[in-house]
Design a protein around this motif. Structure first.
Motif, PDB file in Angstrom:
ATOM      1  N   GLY A  94       0.824  -1.216   0.000  1.00 39.78           N
ATOM      2  CA  GLY A  94       0.000   0.000   0.000  1.00 39.78           C
ATOM      3  C   GLY A  94       0.851   1.256   0.000  1.00 39.78           C
ATOM      4  N   VAL A  95       1.930   1.233   0.767  1.00 38.53           N
ATOM      5  CA  VAL A  95       2.859   2.368   0.786  1.00 38.53           C
ATOM      6  C   VAL A  95       3.484   2.543  -0.599  1.00 38.53           C
ATOM      7  N   LEU A  96       3.883   1.440  -1.224  1.00 41.35           N
ATOM      8  CA  LEU A  96       4.454   1.503  -2.583  1.00 41.35           C
ATOM      9  C   LEU A  96       3.447   2.089  -3.571  1.00 41.35           C
ATOM     10  N   PHE A  97       2.194   1.700  -3.420  1.00 34.80           N
ATOM     11  CA  PHE A  97       1.135   2.187  -4.300  1.00 34.80           C
ATOM     12  C   PHE A  97       0.978   3.704  -4.163  1.00 34.80           C
ATOM     13  N   ILE A  98       0.859   4.190  -2.931  1.00 33.15           N
ATOM     14  CA  ILE A  98       0.721   5.627  -2.688  1.00 33.15           C
ATOM     15  C   ILE A  98       1.987   6.361  -3.140  1.00 33.15           C
ATOM     16  N   ASN A  99       3.150   5.762  -2.882  1.00 41.21           N
ATOM     17  CA  ASN A  99       4.417   6.361  -3.305  1.00 41.21           C
ATOM     18  C   ASN A  99       4.478   6.480  -4.830  1.00 41.21           C
ATOM     19  N   ALA A 100       3.994   5.468  -5.528  1.00 37.94           N
ATOM     20  CA  ALA A 100       3.983   5.517  -6.995  1.00 37.94           C
ATOM     21  C   ALA A 100       3.117   6.673  -7.485  1.00 37.94           C
ATOM     22  N   ILE A 101       1.953   6.836  -6.871  1.00 37.23           N
ATOM     23  CA  ILE A 101       1.073   7.942  -7.248  1.00 37.23           C
ATOM     24  C   ILE A 101       1.771   9.280  -6.982  1.00 37.23           C
ATOM     25  N   SER A 102       2.473   9.382  -5.855  1.00 36.67           N
ATOM     26  CA  SER A 102       3.154  10.642  -5.537  1.00 36.67           C
ATOM     27  C   SER A 102       4.263  10.949  -6.552  1.00 36.67           C
ATOM     28  N   HIS A 103       4.990   9.931  -7.002  1.00 41.04           N
ATOM     29  CA  HIS A 103       6.030  10.155  -8.016  1.00 41.04           C
ATOM     30  C   HIS A 103       5.418  10.689  -9.307  1.00 41.04           C
ATOM     31  N   ILE A 104       4.307  10.115  -9.691  1.00 46.43           N
ATOM     32  CA  ILE A 104       3.642  10.544 -10.921  1.00 46.43           C
ATOM     33  C   ILE A 104       3.145  11.982 -10.772  1.00 46.43           C
ATOM     34  N   LEU A 105       2.491  12.287  -9.651  1.00 45.73           N
ATOM     35  CA  LEU A 105       1.970  13.642  -9.436  1.00 45.73           C
ATOM     36  C   LEU A 105       3.081  14.682  -9.377  1.00 45.73           C
ATOM     37  N   GLY A 139     -10.007 -12.116   0.565  1.00 50.75           N
ATOM     38  CA  GLY A 139     -10.344 -12.045   1.978  1.00 50.75           C
ATOM     39  C   GLY A 139      -9.155 -11.878   2.910  1.00 50.75           C
ATOM     40  N   ALA A 140      -8.003 -11.522   2.368  1.00 54.74           N
ATOM     41  CA  ALA A 140      -6.834 -11.286   3.223  1.00 54.74           C
ATOM     42  C   ALA A 140      -7.123 -10.137   4.184  1.00 54.74           C
ATOM     43  N   PHE A 141      -7.891  -9.157   3.719  1.00 53.53           N
ATOM     44  CA  PHE A 141      -8.414  -8.100   4.572  1.00 53.53           C
ATOM     45  C   PHE A 141      -9.586  -7.450   3.858  1.00 53.53           C
ATOM     46  N   HIS A 142     -10.340  -6.651   4.592  1.00 56.21           N
ATOM     47  CA  HIS A 142     -11.541  -6.018   4.054  1.00 56.21           C
ATOM     48  C   HIS A 142     -11.209  -4.688   3.391  1.00 56.21           C
ATOM     49  N   ARG A 143     -12.118  -4.240   2.560  1.00 59.76           N
ATOM     50  CA  ARG A 143     -11.943  -2.976   1.845  1.00 59.76           C
ATOM     51  C   ARG A 143     -11.721  -1.812   2.813  1.00 59.76           C
ATOM     52  N   LYS A 144     -12.436  -1.791   3.950  1.00 59.82           N
ATOM     53  CA  LYS A 144     -12.246  -0.717   4.939  1.00 59.82           C
ATOM     54  C   LYS A 144     -10.824  -0.740   5.488  1.00 59.82           C
ATOM     55  N   GLN A 145     -10.284  -1.938   5.702  1.00 57.76           N
ATOM     56  CA  GLN A 145      -8.902  -2.046   6.173  1.00 57.76           C
ATOM     57  C   GLN A 145      -7.938  -1.519   5.110  1.00 57.76           C
ATOM     58  N   LEU A 146      -8.217  -1.813   3.858  1.00 62.19           N
ATOM     59  CA  LEU A 146      -7.383  -1.315   2.764  1.00 62.19           C
ATOM     60  C   LEU A 146      -7.424   0.215   2.726  1.00 62.19           C
ATOM     61  N   ASN A 147      -8.623   0.787   2.827  1.00 59.83           N
ATOM     62  CA  ASN A 147      -8.747   2.247   2.825  1.00 59.83           C
ATOM     63  C   ASN A 147      -7.972   2.873   3.976  1.00 59.83           C
ATOM     64  N   THR A 148      -8.097   2.295   5.160  1.00 61.45           N
ATOM     65  CA  THR A 148      -7.366   2.800   6.326  1.00 61.45           C
ATOM     66  C   THR A 148      -5.861   2.716   6.083  1.00 61.45           C
ATOM     67  N   MET A 149      -5.435   1.573   5.558  1.00 60.36           N
ATOM     68  CA  MET A 149      -4.017   1.358   5.287  1.00 60.36           C
ATOM     69  C   MET A 149      -3.477   2.410   4.316  1.00 60.36           C
ATOM     70  N   LEU A 150      -4.231   2.703   3.271  1.00 60.27           N
ATOM     71  CA  LEU A 150      -3.779   3.671   2.281  1.00 60.27           C
ATOM     72  C   LEU A 150      -3.758   5.084   2.863  1.00 60.27           C
ATOM     73  N   TRP A 151      -4.729   5.424   3.697  1.00 56.76           N
ATOM     74  CA  TRP A 151      -4.738   6.744   4.335  1.00 56.76           C
ATOM     75  C   TRP A 151      -3.576   6.886   5.313  1.00 56.76           C
ATOM     76  N   VAL A 152      -3.235   5.819   6.005  1.00 54.17           N
ATOM     77  CA  VAL A 152      -2.087   5.860   6.920  1.00 54.17           C
ATOM     78  C   VAL A 152      -0.788   6.011   6.141  1.00 54.17           C
ATOM     79  N   ALA A 153      -0.732   5.421   4.951  1.00 53.25           N
ATOM     80  CA  ALA A 153       0.491   5.480   4.132  1.00 53.25           C
ATOM     81  C   ALA A 153       0.812   6.902   3.681  1.00 53.25           C
ATOM     82  N   ILE A 154      -0.199   7.723   3.488  1.00 48.97           N
ATOM     83  CA  ILE A 154       0.025   9.078   2.957  1.00 48.97           C
ATOM     84  C   ILE A 154       0.962   9.888   3.854  1.00 48.97           C
ATOM     85  N   PRO A 155       0.680  10.043   5.160  1.00 52.54           N
ATOM     86  CA  PRO A 155       1.637  10.796   5.983  1.00 52.54           C
ATOM     87  C   PRO A 155       2.884   9.993   6.344  1.00 52.54           C
TER      88      PRO A 155
END
Length: 176
Positions: A94-105, A139-155
């Motif tokens: 998730g951190v890599l995903f957010i980091n990739a978006i930041s590089h592009i932006l 089912g490794a985790f729920h969508r809400k957990q994914l959203n939380t994880m991605l929001w935590v990755a931003i800062p």
């Protein structure tokens, strides 16, 4: 036989995360001198001017530390089969995903190549998108957990970056 095959496939998917981190960090390290850091950033946070853009040795220390940490988590997840480290590896994706978006932006905003852009665009973004989507579907985790994880990755990304670059600067001053 099928269970072992599934475990082997899952392990392969997990091992891709440290491989992607390694390739991305190599690109960042070798082309860090090409970075274009906006002056507005330094006007907003003047303390950053001593850390950015980092020198190649400083970047090498920073990326090596982060890369080794990710390889240790992957080892623990895949070899020692620790469930918490499997989840942590998903978080790193998730951190890599957010980091990739930041590089592009940042590249679009600065209209300049940012080190890490190529691996972010061609490898990290598509793989992490698929990997995280698959984790929710299986089912490794729920969508809400994914959203939380991605929001935590931003800062978390700038915090880890500042910490790693500070350590890199310290090592460079100590041995440079």
């Amino acid at each position: 036989m099928a269970a072992g095959s599934n475990r082997s496939t899952e392990t392969t998917f997990l091992w891709m995360i440290p491989i992607l981190v390694t390739l991305h960090n190599l690109e960042e390290t070798f082309w860090i001198e090409e970075a274009a850091v906006p002056d507005a950033l330094f006007n907003f946070l003047p303390a950053l001017s001593s850390l950015f853009p980092p020198s190649v040795p400083q970047m090498a220390v920073a990326t090596t530390l982060l890369t080794l940490l990710v390889w240790w988590v992957a080892y623990s997840a895949c070899i020692r089969q620790r469930a918490t480290d499997v989840l942590l590896l998903h978080f790193i994706a998730g951190v890599l995903f957010i980091n990739a978006i930041s590089h592009i932006l940042i590249s679009l905003i600065s209209l300049h190549y940012q080190p890490g852009l190529i691996t972010a665009l061609l490898l990290n973004l598509p793989y992490c998108l698929w990997f995280l989507k698959r984790a929710v579907q299986t089912g490794a985790f729920h969508r809400k957990q994914l959203n939380t994880m991605l929001w935590v990755a931003i800062p978390l990304i700038p915090i880890l970056s500042l910490l790693a670059h500070s350590l890199g600067k310290g090592v460079e001053l100590l041995f440079g």
